[in-house]
Design a protein around this motif. Structure first.
Motif, PDB file in Angstrom:
ATOM      1  N   ALA A  47      58.361  29.332  72.544  1.00 13.48           N
ATOM      2  CA  ALA A  47      57.800  28.900  71.265  1.00 13.48           C
ATOM      3  C   ALA A  47      57.967  29.945  70.167  1.00 13.48           C
ATOM      4  CB  ALA A  47      56.320  28.555  71.431  1.00 13.48           C
ATOM      5  N   TYR A  48      57.989  31.222  70.534  1.00  9.12           N
ATOM      6  CA  TYR A  48      58.068  32.308  69.545  1.00  9.12           C
ATOM      7  C   TYR A  48      59.474  32.908  69.518  1.00  9.12           C
ATOM      8  CZ  TYR A  48      52.996  32.548  68.753  1.00  9.12           C
ATOM      9  OH  TYR A  48      51.696  32.265  68.397  1.00  9.12           O
ATOM     10  N   VAL A  49      59.863  33.355  68.342  1.00 12.01           N
ATOM     11  CA  VAL A  49      61.101  34.132  68.228  1.00 12.01           C
ATOM     12  C   VAL A  49      60.816  35.588  67.909  1.00 12.01           C
ATOM     13  CG1 VAL A  49      62.522  32.148  67.596  1.00 12.01           C
ATOM     14  CG2 VAL A  49      61.428  33.495  65.793  1.00 12.01           C
ATOM     15  N   ALA A  50      59.630  35.910  67.420  1.00  7.39           N
ATOM     16  CA  ALA A  50      59.270  37.303  67.114  1.00  7.39           C
ATOM     17  C   ALA A  50      57.755  37.432  67.037  1.00  7.39           C
ATOM     18  CB  ALA A  50      59.891  37.749  65.794  1.00  7.39           C
ATOM     19  N   ILE A  51      57.240  38.555  67.550  1.00  2.00           N
ATOM     20  CA  ILE A  51      55.807  38.863  67.477  1.00  2.00           C
ATOM     21  C   ILE A  51      55.676  40.325  67.067  1.00  2.00           C
ATOM     22  CG2 ILE A  51      53.629  39.019  68.747  1.00  2.00           C
ATOM     23  CD1 ILE A  51      54.788  36.956  70.707  1.00  2.00           C
ATOM     24  N   ASP A  52      54.818  40.587  66.109  1.00  2.00           N
ATOM     25  CA  ASP A  52      54.522  41.968  65.712  1.00  2.00           C
ATOM     26  C   ASP A  52      53.146  42.302  66.288  1.00  2.00           C
ATOM     27  OD1 ASP A  52      54.060  44.413  64.558  1.00  2.00           O
ATOM     28  OD2 ASP A  52      54.773  43.830  62.567  1.00  2.00           O
ATOM     29  N   GLU A  53      53.134  42.742  67.545  1.00  2.00           N
ATOM     30  CA  GLU A  53      51.868  42.961  68.242  1.00  2.00           C
ATOM     31  C   GLU A  53      51.042  44.057  67.578  1.00  2.00           C
ATOM     32  OE1 GLU A  53      52.005  43.358  72.444  1.00  2.00           O
ATOM     33  OE2 GLU A  53      53.482  41.756  72.732  1.00  2.00           O
ATOM     34  N   SER A  54      51.688  45.141  67.148  1.00  5.00           N
ATOM     35  CA  SER A  54      50.909  46.245  66.581  1.00  5.00           C
ATOM     36  C   SER A  54      50.243  45.832  65.276  1.00  5.00           C
ATOM     37  CB  SER A  54      51.811  47.463  66.358  1.00  5.00           C
ATOM     38  OG  SER A  54      52.860  47.156  65.453  1.00  5.00           O
ATOM     39  N   ALA A  55      50.951  45.085  64.426  1.00  8.95           N
ATOM     40  CA  ALA A  55      50.362  44.633  63.170  1.00  8.95           C
ATOM     41  C   ALA A  55      49.243  43.633  63.424  1.00  8.95           C
ATOM     42  CB  ALA A  55      51.431  44.017  62.275  1.00  8.95           C
ATOM     43  N   ALA A  56      49.444  42.749  64.398  1.00 14.52           N
ATOM     44  CA  ALA A  56      48.411  41.759  64.724  1.00 14.52           C
ATOM     45  C   ALA A  56      47.163  42.442  65.286  1.00 14.52           C
ATOM     46  CB  ALA A  56      48.960  40.742  65.715  1.00 14.52           C
ATOM     47  N   ARG A  57      47.352  43.431  66.142  1.00 18.57           N
ATOM     48  CA  ARG A  57      46.196  44.149  66.704  1.00 18.57           C
ATOM     49  C   ARG A  57      45.440  44.910  65.616  1.00 18.57           C
ATOM     50  NH1 ARG A  57      49.817  45.166  71.581  1.00 18.57           N
ATOM     51  NH2 ARG A  57      48.825  43.943  73.245  1.00 18.57           N
ATOM     52  N   ALA A  58      46.177  45.492  64.692  1.00 16.98           N
ATOM     53  CA  ALA A  58      45.515  46.212  63.597  1.00 16.98           C
ATOM     54  C   ALA A  58      44.714  45.248  62.726  1.00 16.98           C
ATOM     55  CB  ALA A  58      46.555  46.954  62.760  1.00 16.98           C
ATOM     56  N   ALA A  59      45.279  44.067  62.457  1.00 17.67           N
ATOM     57  CA  ALA A  59      44.576  43.077  61.644  1.00 17.67           C
ATOM     58  C   ALA A  59      43.342  42.550  62.363  1.00 17.67           C
ATOM     59  CB  ALA A  59      45.519  41.923  61.306  1.00 17.67           C
ATOM     60  N   ALA A  60      43.459  42.331  63.678  1.00 15.14           N
ATOM     61  CA  ALA A  60      42.310  41.845  64.451  1.00 15.14           C
ATOM     62  C   ALA A  60      41.198  42.894  64.487  1.00 15.14           C
ATOM     63  CB  ALA A  60      42.743  41.466  65.863  1.00 15.14           C
ATOM     64  N   ALA A  61      41.581  44.164  64.644  1.00 16.53           N
ATOM     65  CA  ALA A  61      40.568  45.224  64.638  1.00 16.53           C
ATOM     66  C   ALA A  61      39.874  45.309  63.277  1.00 16.53           C
ATOM     67  CB  ALA A  61      41.225  46.570  64.983  1.00 16.53           C
ATOM     68  N   ASP A  62      40.639  45.131  62.209  1.00 21.19           N
ATOM     69  CA  ASP A  62      40.046  45.120  60.876  1.00 21.19           C
ATOM     70  C   ASP A  62      39.078  43.954  60.723  1.00 21.19           C
ATOM     71  OD1 ASP A  62      39.998  46.022  57.980  1.00 21.19           O
ATOM     72  OD2 ASP A  62      40.729  43.978  57.734  1.00 21.19           O
TER      73      ASP A  62
END
Length: 465
Positions: A47-62
């Motif tokens: 389903a995905y072609v790209a995931i930016d895990e570090s950016a997503a984790r930073a946004a979730a922590a925020d």
């Protein structure tokens, strides 16, 4: 995979927000479960072609910090995945094309993505799609086929196939897609989720890789109709950066019974027998809610004629949108896409005007139907999802195209199919600005059918149920 809670992942965005509001679930925890589910399902669904895990984790922590400080925004901490023809800052927008795989990353978000971020949503990644958004099976020759989570090996629909698959499989809280002749609603129908194509211009298309400036719409896919009440106010609004943007006044929801228009398509659209039977049962549910039936005449000309005109308009616009690549690296276009664009290359200006005028006639047809009723009701697609090995039906967009040609809002909501059956969608079409009416009707339909979001039974094959 012991961190994955299939009940949580199967919940709709509204329920996940409620968990976050109550403090029993953290934003990072929700993201980590979805990332684990993506990892497990990706070899099967793609389903995905790209995931930016570090950016997503930073946004979730925020988002967790904002919630702790009592500063939660409307979508604080839920995840949204984005079709790969919409810009996300720091990521490439490939539009499912080999020619764009090595393009520069976007320096800023598309308007729709920016509005989601401003409301606190966590952008989790980019989703698979049909090449150039011109097609509805998502059998992408460059990034691999995206599979239907209800039955791998079958299409999820398209062109927003990754959006439909990811939402159905619980791989995000909701997703964005684009819809030019049904590309949000067709995957919603095939994957058993809700898809909204809003009024033309209501959600900005700025920051997208265009298929057609006349026909393109950005729209959300969700696991419930009620989720759209959370997303639409965030996404909609005039954007001075977009020539296609309009300030649309959303009309209030009606409280009384509605006149539901049912078109006699006859032989103009061939619906499979099982689709026709489910449609009749769904109408019985709607009429049981007190709404009134209005029988409408057959279309003045077959919708397939307008669909083919719409395809020509899209093919011609692709020649402009991808002019440099078409001139310098034509071999990187798939044979099918190259064939479609080459056909448009051989048409005259008069041919394109004829096609545009045929779309105008289709718009008038829809306007005439809606002059006699409040909401037009049809099946979303004439068939269920089909195997990749099968021929692609030519009529996939025959029922969805009208709303794009006219710019009217349209919504696909799952019909109540039997256990083990592939999903089907019920399409609701309203007047410009009638999104809230369509959402309310879809909510009432889901309540009457006792529909509850849940992961597909096939999800056990990737360890999620």
């Amino acid at each position: 995979m012991n961190r994955v809670d299939p009940l949580l992942l199967g919940e709709d965005l509204t329920a996940q927000l409620a968990r976050l509001d109550m403090g029993g679930l953290g934003c990072v925890e929700l993201l980590e479960q979805q990332l684990a589910a993506i990892t497990a399902s990706q070899p099967i669904l793609n389903a995905y072609v790209a995931i930016d895990e570090s950016a997503a984790r930073a946004a979730a922590a925020d988002s967790d910090a904002r919630r702790k400080a009592g500063q939660a925004r409307a979508l604080e901490g839920v995840t949204i995945a984005i079709k790969d023809n919409l810009d996300v800052a720091g990521m490439v927008s490939t539009a499912g094309m080999a020619t764009r795989r090595d393009a520069a990353v976007a320096v800023r978000d598309s308007t729709a993505v920016a509005r989601l971020r401003e409301a606190g949503a966590v952008i989790i990644g980019k989703l698979n799609m049909h090449e150039a958004a011109l097609g509805a099976d998502n059998n992408n020759p460059h990034f691999g086929a995206c599979h239907n989570p209800h039955r791998p090996g079958f299409t999820p629909g398209g062109s927003s196939g990754g959006s439909g698959a990811a939402v159905a499989a619980g791989l995000c809280s909701a997703a964005l897609g684009t819809d030019s002749m049904g590309s949000v609603r067709i995957p919603a129908s095939y994957c058993g989720v809700v898809g909204l194509k809003p009024s033309w211009g209501a959600i900005s298309t700025h920051g997208s890789v265009a298929l057609s400036h006349r026909l393109d719409h950005v729209g959300p896919l969700t696991r419930s109709a009620r989720d759209l009440r959370r997303l639409l106010p965030v996404l909609a609004g005039f954007d001075p950066a977009s020539a296609q943007s309009r300030s649309i006044t959303m009309l209030p929801t009606s409280t009384g019974p509605l006149r539901l228009g049912i078109v006699d398509f006859g032989d103009a659209v061939h619906c499979n027998d099982d689709v026709a039977a489910e449609f009749v049962r769904s109408l019985d549910v709607l009429f049981g809610l007190g709404h009134r039936r209005v029988d409408l005449p057959a279309p003045a000309f077959p919708p397939g004629h307008a669909r083919r005109a719409g395809l020509l308009v899209c093919e011609a616009e692709l020649l402009v949108e991808h002019r440099h690549d078409w001139q310098h690296q034509r071999d990187r276009f798939s044979p099918m896409l190259a064939k479609l664009m080459s056909y448009a290359e051989g048409r005259s200006a008069a041919d394109l005007v004829d096609a545009s005028r045929l779309l105008d006639r289709a718009q008038v047809q829809l306007q005439q139907w809606l002059a006699a009723c409040d909401v037009l009701v049809t099946p979303t697609t004439p068939q269920r999802a089909f195997a990749f090995a099968d021929a692609v039906p030519a009529n996939q967009a025959d029922l969805t195209g009208y709303a794009n040609f006219s710019g009217n809002p349209a919504l696909s909501v799952p019909m109540a199919v039997g256990e083990g059956e592939l999903p089907l969608g019920l399409q609701l079409v309203g007047r410009v600005g009638d999104e809230l009416r369509l959402i309310a009707l879809a909510e009432a339909f889901q309540h009457a059918t006792r529909w509850q979001p849940r992961l597909p039974a096939a999800s056990h094959s990737w360890g999620m149920s």
